[in-house]
Design an enzyme around this catalytic site. Structure first.
Site, PDB file in Angstrom:
ATOM      1  N   LYS A 185      -7.647 -11.089 -14.926  1.00 38.34           N
ATOM      2  CA  LYS A 185      -6.477 -10.838 -14.070  1.00 38.34           C
ATOM      3  C   LYS A 185      -6.224 -12.020 -13.129  1.00 38.34           C
ATOM      4  O   LYS A 185      -5.092 -12.468 -12.951  1.00 38.34           O
ATOM      5  CB  LYS A 185      -6.728  -9.551 -13.276  1.00 38.34           C
ATOM      6  N   LEU A 202      -6.375   0.941  -5.263  1.00 41.78           N
ATOM      7  CA  LEU A 202      -6.389   0.697  -3.819  1.00 41.78           C
ATOM      8  C   LEU A 202      -5.968  -0.735  -3.509  1.00 41.78           C
ATOM      9  O   LEU A 202      -5.987  -1.601  -4.388  1.00 41.78           O
ATOM     10  CB  LEU A 202      -7.802   0.980  -3.294  1.00 41.78           C
ATOM     11  N   PRO A 203      -5.614  -1.009  -2.240  1.00 42.55           N
ATOM     12  CA  PRO A 203      -5.065  -2.343  -1.932  1.00 42.55           C
ATOM     13  C   PRO A 203      -6.014  -3.496  -2.229  1.00 42.55           C
ATOM     14  O   PRO A 203      -5.590  -4.508  -2.797  1.00 42.55           O
ATOM     15  CB  PRO A 203      -4.761  -2.259  -0.431  1.00 42.55           C
ATOM     16  N   THR A 249      -6.644  -4.602  -7.945  1.00 38.23           N
ATOM     17  CA  THR A 249      -6.921  -6.034  -8.118  1.00 38.23           C
ATOM     18  C   THR A 249      -7.832  -6.458  -6.979  1.00 38.23           C
ATOM     19  O   THR A 249      -7.423  -6.441  -5.817  1.00 38.23           O
ATOM     20  CB  THR A 249      -5.617  -6.858  -8.057  1.00 38.23           C
ATOM     21  N   LYS A 293      -2.039 -12.991  -2.256  1.00 41.31           N
ATOM     22  CA  LYS A 293      -3.346 -12.304  -2.347  1.00 41.31           C
ATOM     23  C   LYS A 293      -4.061 -12.729  -3.634  1.00 41.31           C
ATOM     24  O   LYS A 293      -5.234 -13.107  -3.612  1.00 41.31           O
ATOM     25  CB  LYS A 293      -3.121 -10.783  -2.346  1.00 41.31           C
TER      26      LYS A 293
HETATM   27  P1  NAD Z   1       0.028   0.270  -2.257  1.00 40.33           P
HETATM   28  O1  NAD Z   1      -0.300  -0.322  -0.937  1.00 40.33           O
HETATM   29  O2  NAD Z   1       1.425   0.729  -2.530  1.00 40.33           O
HETATM   30  O3  NAD Z   1      -0.932   1.560  -2.505  1.00 40.33           O
HETATM   31  C1  NAD Z   1      -2.249   1.644  -2.099  1.00 40.33           C
HETATM   32  C2  NAD Z   1      -2.531   3.093  -1.729  1.00 40.33           C
HETATM   33  O4  NAD Z   1      -3.913   3.240  -1.400  1.00 40.33           O
HETATM   34  C3  NAD Z   1      -1.744   3.566  -0.498  1.00 40.33           C
HETATM   35  O5  NAD Z   1      -1.030   4.737  -0.816  1.00 40.33           O
HETATM   36  C4  NAD Z   1      -2.828   3.815   0.563  1.00 40.33           C
HETATM   37  O6  NAD Z   1      -2.513   4.899   1.446  1.00 40.33           O
HETATM   38  C5  NAD Z   1      -4.015   4.150  -0.331  1.00 40.33           C
HETATM   39  N1  NAD Z   1      -5.295   3.988   0.332  1.00 40.33           N
HETATM   40  C6  NAD Z   1      -5.745   2.920   1.042  1.00 40.33           C
HETATM   41  N2  NAD Z   1      -7.006   3.151   1.468  1.00 40.33           N
HETATM   42  C7  NAD Z   1      -7.347   4.374   1.008  1.00 40.33           C
HETATM   43  C8  NAD Z   1      -8.524   5.170   1.124  1.00 40.33           C
HETATM   44  N3  NAD Z   1      -9.576   4.752   1.814  1.00 40.33           N
HETATM   45  N4  NAD Z   1      -8.537   6.377   0.540  1.00 40.33           N
HETATM   46  C9  NAD Z   1      -7.450   6.826  -0.154  1.00 40.33           C
HETATM   47  N5  NAD Z   1      -6.312   6.120  -0.296  1.00 40.33           N
HETATM   48  C10 NAD Z   1      -6.272   4.916   0.290  1.00 40.33           C
HETATM   49  O7  NAD Z   1      -0.446  -0.773  -3.335  1.00 40.33           O
HETATM   50  P2  NAD Z   1       0.045  -0.900  -4.877  1.00 40.33           P
HETATM   51  O8  NAD Z   1       1.247  -1.749  -4.966  1.00 40.33           O
HETATM   52  O9  NAD Z   1       0.043   0.461  -5.482  1.00 40.33           O
HETATM   53  O10 NAD Z   1      -1.171  -1.771  -5.482  1.00 40.33           O
HETATM   54  C11 NAD Z   1      -2.445  -1.201  -5.703  1.00 40.33           C
HETATM   55  C12 NAD Z   1      -3.329  -2.247  -6.374  1.00 40.33           C
HETATM   56  O11 NAD Z   1      -2.728  -2.648  -7.599  1.00 40.33           O
HETATM   57  C13 NAD Z   1      -3.530  -3.528  -5.527  1.00 40.33           C
HETATM   58  O12 NAD Z   1      -4.859  -3.945  -5.676  1.00 40.33           O
HETATM   59  C14 NAD Z   1      -2.539  -4.495  -6.153  1.00 40.33           C
HETATM   60  O13 NAD Z   1      -2.960  -5.848  -5.990  1.00 40.33           O
HETATM   61  C15 NAD Z   1      -2.587  -4.075  -7.610  1.00 40.33           C
HETATM   62  N6  NAD Z   1      -1.369  -4.385  -8.388  1.00 40.33           N
HETATM   63  C16 NAD Z   1      -0.134  -4.155  -7.854  1.00 40.33           C
HETATM   64  C17 NAD Z   1       1.002  -4.463  -8.609  1.00 40.33           C
HETATM   65  C18 NAD Z   1       2.393  -4.235  -8.046  1.00 40.33           C
HETATM   66  O14 NAD Z   1       3.345  -4.749  -8.620  1.00 40.33           O
HETATM   67  N7  NAD Z   1       2.548  -3.442  -6.979  1.00 40.33           N
HETATM   68  C19 NAD Z   1       0.868  -4.985  -9.899  1.00 40.33           C
HETATM   69  C20 NAD Z   1      -0.410  -5.166 -10.435  1.00 40.33           C
HETATM   70  C21 NAD Z   1      -1.520  -4.859  -9.662  1.00 40.33           C
END
Ligand code: NAD
Length: 295
Positions: free
Chosen positions: A171, A65-66, A96, A246
């Site tokens: 992390k 999740l975000p 994260t 972030k």
């Molecule tokens: P993203 O925004 O693409 O995906 C998050 C998903 O969570 C979305 O599809 C959203 O609809 C869903 N969501 C939000 N609230 C929800 C709820 N209450 N119930 C169900 N679904 C819900 O984000 P991402 O890029 O996939 O990143 C996710 C996590 O991974 C973050 O914490 C980010 O910091 C971490 N991360 C991302 C990357 C990257 O390169 N994108 C790399 C390492 C870590």
């Protein structure tokens, strides 16, 4: 093979979920966005219309999740995971989030009889797709051992960092280092250019000298030396400025609560905040190279 609930099917989660389904697990997929659920079904998962249906019968509940507030809400709301999952399910949060938020989630869940792990990842969307993520895991050794085969279906390097919250601690420290090293690498390439060295020449020397680092050899912010780096693709992400900001703010909060001095981490936060204010938050964080060149 296991029954796994997967909640949060965004850029990262969609790929991780697909890899679990490909590995033969039964994966119940849920996201607030119905299109993301439909895409997960096309990739081999089962659709879940809500969290209760998602966690029904699950041995593992994975969240991606975000931010921390989403994790706490998905875990502890009345229609959330803990109200509906079997308490034998192991809850693995791969998002994260802040170290304190991870520790408080673990404590609250434990008080309700659940086992948890914080398991944030490194590697980005490409590694999520390829199943080569690095996992940094906080929690009990027995829970880590239980989760290891499932995490191995999504990643290549799985590290136990210690008790709850230590995965997020690893992390946050790692990404602070990355944020700083990208600025430092950009400064070095800019200085070398101003002193008359082209990027290729400086790269060939410094990548074999003591300045060598990941930001240079795998993700060079100067166009040219590393063909796959975002610098050669108009700084399209990759890893966006918004994400780095972030993570640096999480590092600042963590440092404040641990009384740790992070002067360069604070400076890095100010630099990426400036890029954010300039409307560059959707660009790759290595766009800091342009910012330095333009000063
Ligand atoms: P993203 O925004 O693409 O995906 C998050 C998903 O969570 C979305 O599809 C959203 O609809 C869903 N969501 C939000 N609230 C929800 C709820 N209450 N119930 C169900 N679904 C819900 O984000 P991402 O890029 O996939 O990143 C996710 C996590 O991974 C973050 O914490 C980010 O910091 C971490 N991360 C991302 C990357 C990257 O390169 N994108 C790399 C390492 C870590």
């Amino acid at each position: 093979m296991s029954t796994i609930a997967f909640i949060g099917l965004g850029n990262m989660g969609s790929n991780m979920c697909a890899n679990l389904a490909n590995a033969g697990h039964r994966v119940n997929a849920f996201d607030l966005n119905p299109q993301s659920v439909a895409d997960a079904v096309a990739a081999g998962a089962q659709a879940a219309v809500d969290i209760a249906k998602c966690v029904a019968g699950a041995e593992f509940v994975i969240t991606m999740l975000p931010a921390g507030k989403h994790v706490h809400s998905v875990y502890f709301d009345t229609d959330g995971v803990l109200a509906n999952a079997d308490s034998t399910a192991l809850l693995i949060d791969c998002s994260t989030i802040a170290v304190d938020e991870a520790r408080s989630a673990a404590e609250q869940a434990k008080a309700q009889g659940f086992r948890t792990l914080d398991a944030p990842v490194s590697g980005g969307v490409a590694a999520a797709k390829a199943g080569t993520l690095t996992f940094m895991v906080g929690g009990d050794e027995t829970d880590f051992s239980r989760a290891n085969p499932v995490l191995s279906d999504m990643g290549q390097n799985i590290f136990h960092a210690g008790p709850s919250g230590n995965g997020q601690a690893a992390k946050t420290a790692n990404n602070m280092l990355l944020g700083i090293s990208m600025i430092a690498t950009s400064e070095a390439f800019n200085l070398a250019a101003k002193l008359g060295l082209d990027a290729e020449t400086f790269f060939n020397i410094s990548s074999k000298a003591s300045g060598q680092c990941w930001s240079m050899t795998s993700y060079c912010p100067a166009p040219g030396p590393v063909p796959t780096s975002p610098a050669n693709n108009h700084y399209e992400p990759g890893f966006a400025v918004a994400m780095m900001l972030k993570d640096l703010r999480l590092a600042q909060d963590a440092a404040a609560s641990a009384s740790a001095a992070i002067p360069f981490g604070e400076q890095a936060e100010r630099t990426y905040a400036l890029l954010d204010e300039q409307g560059l938050n959707g660009k790759d964080f290595s766009v800091v190279m342009r910012h330095i060149e333009n000063q």
